[in-house]
Design a protein around this motif. Sequence first.
Motif, PDB file in Angstrom:
ATOM      1  N   HIS A  93       1.155  -1.444  -0.029  1.00  6.37           N
ATOM      2  CA  HIS A  93      -0.165  -0.287  -0.072  1.00  6.37           C
ATOM      3  C   HIS A  93       1.371   1.200  -0.215  1.00  6.37           C
ATOM      4  O   HIS A  93       1.887   1.368   0.483  1.00  6.37           O
ATOM      5  CB  HIS A  93      -0.762   0.422   1.262  1.00  6.37           C
ATOM      6  CG  HIS A  93      -2.128  -1.211   1.429  1.00  6.37           C
ATOM      7  ND1 HIS A  93      -2.063  -2.532   1.672  1.00  6.37           N
ATOM      8  CD2 HIS A  93      -3.256  -1.423   0.284  1.00  6.37           C
ATOM      9  CE1 HIS A  93      -2.981  -2.922   1.548  1.00  6.37           C
ATOM     10  NE2 HIS A  93      -3.645  -2.371   0.820  1.00  6.37           N
ATOM     11  N   ARG A  94       0.520   2.322  -0.825  1.00  7.80           N
ATOM     12  CA  ARG A  94       1.132   3.834  -1.146  1.00  7.80           C
ATOM     13  C   ARG A  94       0.927   4.154   0.563  1.00  7.80           C
ATOM     14  O   ARG A  94      -0.455   4.477   1.506  1.00  7.80           O
ATOM     15  CB  ARG A  94       0.482   4.180  -1.684  1.00  7.80           C
ATOM     16  CG  ARG A  94       0.963   3.844  -3.083  1.00  7.80           C
ATOM     17  CD  ARG A  94       0.679   4.535  -4.423  1.00  7.80           C
ATOM     18  NE  ARG A  94       1.106   5.930  -4.440  1.00  7.80           N
ATOM     19  CZ  ARG A  94       1.047   6.870  -4.926  1.00  7.80           C
ATOM     20  NH1 ARG A  94       1.073   6.640  -6.051  1.00  7.80           N
ATOM     21  NH2 ARG A  94       1.415   7.695  -4.614  1.00  7.80           N
ATOM     22  N   GLY A  95       1.499   4.797   0.874  1.00  8.11           N
ATOM     23  CA  GLY A  95       1.518   6.027   1.957  1.00  8.11           C
ATOM     24  C   GLY A  95       2.206   5.060   3.267  1.00  8.11           C
ATOM     25  O   GLY A  95       2.210   3.952   3.612  1.00  8.11           O
ATOM     26  N   ASN A  96       2.005   6.248   4.381  1.00 10.74           N
ATOM     27  CA  ASN A  96       1.619   5.972   5.389  1.00 10.74           C
ATOM     28  C   ASN A  96       2.796   4.756   6.095  1.00 10.74           C
ATOM     29  O   ASN A  96       3.316   3.564   7.034  1.00 10.74           O
ATOM     30  CB  ASN A  96       0.338   4.848   6.183  1.00 10.74           C
ATOM     31  CG  ASN A  96       0.146   4.725   7.986  1.00 10.74           C
ATOM     32  OD1 ASN A  96       1.141   5.043   8.341  1.00 10.74           O
ATOM     33  ND2 ASN A  96      -0.770   4.685   7.774  1.00 10.74           N
ATOM     34  N   ASN A  97       4.124   5.909   6.728  1.00 12.29           N
ATOM     35  CA  ASN A  97       5.524   5.355   6.384  1.00 12.29           C
ATOM     36  C   ASN A  97       5.521   5.174   7.788  1.00 12.29           C
ATOM     37  O   ASN A  97       6.666   4.308   7.723  1.00 12.29           O
ATOM     38  CB  ASN A  97       6.247   6.199   5.583  1.00 12.29           C
ATOM     39  CG  ASN A  97       6.992   5.772   3.867  1.00 12.29           C
ATOM     40  OD1 ASN A  97       6.156   4.778   3.135  1.00 12.29           O
ATOM     41  ND2 ASN A  97       7.117   6.721   3.432  1.00 12.29           N
ATOM     42  N   LEU A  98       5.205   6.006   8.321  1.00 10.95           N
ATOM     43  CA  LEU A  98       5.039   5.647   9.959  1.00 10.95           C
ATOM     44  C   LEU A  98       4.609   4.352  10.645  1.00 10.95           C
ATOM     45  O   LEU A  98       5.246   3.913  11.613  1.00 10.95           O
ATOM     46  CB  LEU A  98       4.301   6.973  10.275  1.00 10.95           C
ATOM     47  CG  LEU A  98       4.372   7.113  12.242  1.00 10.95           C
ATOM     48  CD1 LEU A  98       5.620   7.233  12.885  1.00 10.95           C
ATOM     49  CD2 LEU A  98       3.226   8.060  13.256  1.00 10.95           C
ATOM     50  N   LEU A  99       3.568   3.731   9.983  1.00 14.41           N
ATOM     51  CA  LEU A  99       3.180   2.407  10.414  1.00 14.41           C
ATOM     52  C   LEU A  99       4.167   1.199   9.188  1.00 14.41           C
ATOM     53  O   LEU A  99       4.560   0.166  10.628  1.00 14.41           O
ATOM     54  CB  LEU A  99       1.724   2.487   9.922  1.00 14.41           C
ATOM     55  CG  LEU A  99       1.544   0.509   9.421  1.00 14.41           C
ATOM     56  CD1 LEU A  99       1.417   0.389  11.273  1.00 14.41           C
ATOM     57  CD2 LEU A  99      -0.016   0.242   8.747  1.00 14.41           C
ATOM     58  N   ARG A 100       4.871   2.056   9.121  1.00 16.27           N
ATOM     59  CA  ARG A 100       5.806   0.371   7.942  1.00 16.27           C
ATOM     60  C   ARG A 100       7.017   1.256   8.714  1.00 16.27           C
ATOM     61  O   ARG A 100       7.218  -0.703   9.141  1.00 16.27           O
ATOM     62  CB  ARG A 100       5.478   1.150   6.633  1.00 16.27           C
ATOM     63  CG  ARG A 100       4.821   0.545   5.607  1.00 16.27           C
ATOM     64  CD  ARG A 100       5.322  -0.127   4.811  1.00 16.27           C
ATOM     65  NE  ARG A 100       5.591   2.050   3.617  1.00 16.27           N
ATOM     66  CZ  ARG A 100       4.514   2.369   3.173  1.00 16.27           C
ATOM     67  NH1 ARG A 100       3.322   1.939   2.658  1.00 16.27           N
ATOM     68  NH2 ARG A 100       4.332   3.252   3.010  1.00 16.27           N
ATOM     69  N   ALA A 101       6.870   1.742   9.106  1.00 18.11           N
ATOM     70  CA  ALA A 101       8.576   1.811   9.879  1.00 18.11           C
ATOM     71  C   ALA A 101       7.891   1.549  11.097  1.00 18.11           C
ATOM     72  O   ALA A 101       8.909   0.433  12.003  1.00 18.11           O
ATOM     73  CB  ALA A 101       8.696   3.564  10.057  1.00 18.11           C
ATOM     74  N   GLY A 102       7.176   1.031  11.828  1.00 15.66           N
ATOM     75  CA  GLY A 102       7.212   0.691  13.517  1.00 15.66           C
ATOM     76  C   GLY A 102       6.938  -0.535  13.013  1.00 15.66           C
ATOM     77  O   GLY A 102       7.137  -1.629  14.006  1.00 15.66           O
ATOM     78  N   LEU A 103       5.769  -1.493  12.105  1.00 13.41           N
ATOM     79  CA  LEU A 103       6.403  -2.795  12.002  1.00 13.41           C
ATOM     80  C   LEU A 103       7.459  -3.419  11.509  1.00 13.41           C
ATOM     81  O   LEU A 103       8.113  -4.134  11.899  1.00 13.41           O
ATOM     82  CB  LEU A 103       4.989  -2.930  11.020  1.00 13.41           C
ATOM     83  CG  LEU A 103       3.647  -2.648  11.183  1.00 13.41           C
ATOM     84  CD1 LEU A 103       2.812  -2.701   9.434  1.00 13.41           C
ATOM     85  CD2 LEU A 103       2.876  -3.537  12.140  1.00 13.41           C
ATOM     86  N   SER A 104       8.429  -2.368  10.669  1.00 13.48           N
ATOM     87  CA  SER A 104       9.552  -2.993  10.536  1.00 13.48           C
ATOM     88  C   SER A 104      10.651  -3.267  12.067  1.00 13.48           C
ATOM     89  O   SER A 104      10.962  -4.470  12.193  1.00 13.48           O
ATOM     90  CB  SER A 104      10.841  -2.163   9.682  1.00 13.48           C
ATOM     91  OG  SER A 104       9.987  -1.536   8.340  1.00 13.48           O
ATOM     92  N   LEU A 105      10.293  -2.545  12.905  1.00 13.49           N
ATOM     93  CA  LEU A 105      11.108  -2.310  14.383  1.00 13.49           C
ATOM     94  C   LEU A 105      10.428  -3.402  14.881  1.00 13.49           C
ATOM     95  O   LEU A 105      10.931  -4.057  15.653  1.00 13.49           O
ATOM     96  CB  LEU A 105      10.926  -0.974  15.011  1.00 13.49           C
ATOM     97  CG  LEU A 105      11.372   0.622  14.644  1.00 13.49           C
ATOM     98  CD1 LEU A 105      10.883   2.181  15.616  1.00 13.49           C
ATOM     99  CD2 LEU A 105      12.754  -0.065  14.560  1.00 13.49           C
ATOM    100  N   LEU A 106       9.306  -3.614  15.037  1.00 12.29           N
ATOM    101  CA  LEU A 106       8.607  -4.499  15.967  1.00 12.29           C
ATOM    102  C   LEU A 106       8.937  -5.363  15.067  1.00 12.29           C
ATOM    103  O   LEU A 106       8.883  -7.106  15.890  1.00 12.29           O
ATOM    104  CB  LEU A 106       7.131  -4.628  15.024  1.00 12.29           C
ATOM    105  CG  LEU A 106       6.433  -3.901  16.550  1.00 12.29           C
ATOM    106  CD1 LEU A 106       4.913  -3.437  15.827  1.00 12.29           C
ATOM    107  CD2 LEU A 106       6.222  -4.577  17.524  1.00 12.29           C
ATOM    108  N   LEU A 107       8.994  -5.848  13.927  1.00  8.00           N
ATOM    109  CA  LEU A 107       9.445  -6.910  13.313  1.00  8.00           C
ATOM    110  C   LEU A 107      10.681  -7.527  13.095  1.00  8.00           C
ATOM    111  O   LEU A 107      11.484  -9.415  13.602  1.00  8.00           O
ATOM    112  CB  LEU A 107       9.275  -7.924  11.622  1.00  8.00           C
ATOM    113  CG  LEU A 107       8.721  -8.666  10.834  1.00  8.00           C
ATOM    114  CD1 LEU A 107       7.535  -9.453  11.372  1.00  8.00           C
ATOM    115  CD2 LEU A 107       8.836  -8.633   9.520  1.00  8.00           C
ATOM    116  N   GLY A 108      11.539  -6.654  13.656  1.00  5.44           N
ATOM    117  CA  GLY A 108      13.277  -7.029  13.596  1.00  5.44           C
ATOM    118  C   GLY A 108      13.675  -7.340  15.020  1.00  5.44           C
ATOM    119  O   GLY A 108      14.119  -8.773  15.353  1.00  5.44           O
ATOM    120  N   GLY A 109      12.476  -6.946  15.424  1.00  5.18           N
ATOM    121  CA  GLY A 109      12.791  -7.559  17.009  1.00  5.18           C
ATOM    122  C   GLY A 109      12.108  -9.039  17.597  1.00  5.18           C
ATOM    123  O   GLY A 109      12.247  -9.055  17.769  1.00  5.18           O
ATOM    124  N   ALA A 110      11.351  -8.594  16.462  1.00  8.04           N
ATOM    125  CA  ALA A 110      10.653 -10.533  17.194  1.00  8.04           C
ATOM    126  C   ALA A 110      11.650 -11.618  16.309  1.00  8.04           C
ATOM    127  O   ALA A 110      11.148 -12.672  16.755  1.00  8.04           O
ATOM    128  CB  ALA A 110       9.174  -9.991  16.434  1.00  8.04           C
TER     129      ALA A 110
END
Length: 161
Positions: A93-110
Amino acid sequence: MAAIIFVTLVSIIFFGDLYIKNRVEKYIFVKRDNATGSGKNERELLGGRLLLRRHHNRGMVLNAGEKRQSVVAVISLVLTAVLTVVFLISLGHRGNNLLRAGLSLLLGGAFSNTYDRLKRKYVVDYISFGVKWKRFRNIVFNLSDFCIIIGALLAALGLSR
């Protein structure tokens, strides 16, 4: 292009934390006091504000569920798989890079903590804060824990926009 950045962020967190955990496992030894025989497995950093420790967390947050390691591992694996699907959908999906950045941090840690649970049978924690409040001083974190906390906050902010 943005997708590559977020996937790279996940990889940096996973491999960076794995590298630190391997170093902590190898080099943070229990030092014995010859006079008392007691051991200590910590090193002070930044004038004692940060403590580098080796702690094996066999459960979840604050060792919760340590007597049911297999259940904790399954829960961790399922949640990481669900998070991976949500992350991959968000990349489409386009836009909402804040959500994707949060998910990236979450996923890397997970990924990092789940890998530990499956491979080592415990999560390597290594950072404490050198504060006077003993209960907080005794809590040991790792880089993934911080990424999960910050990622959850960013993802929540991204969803609320």
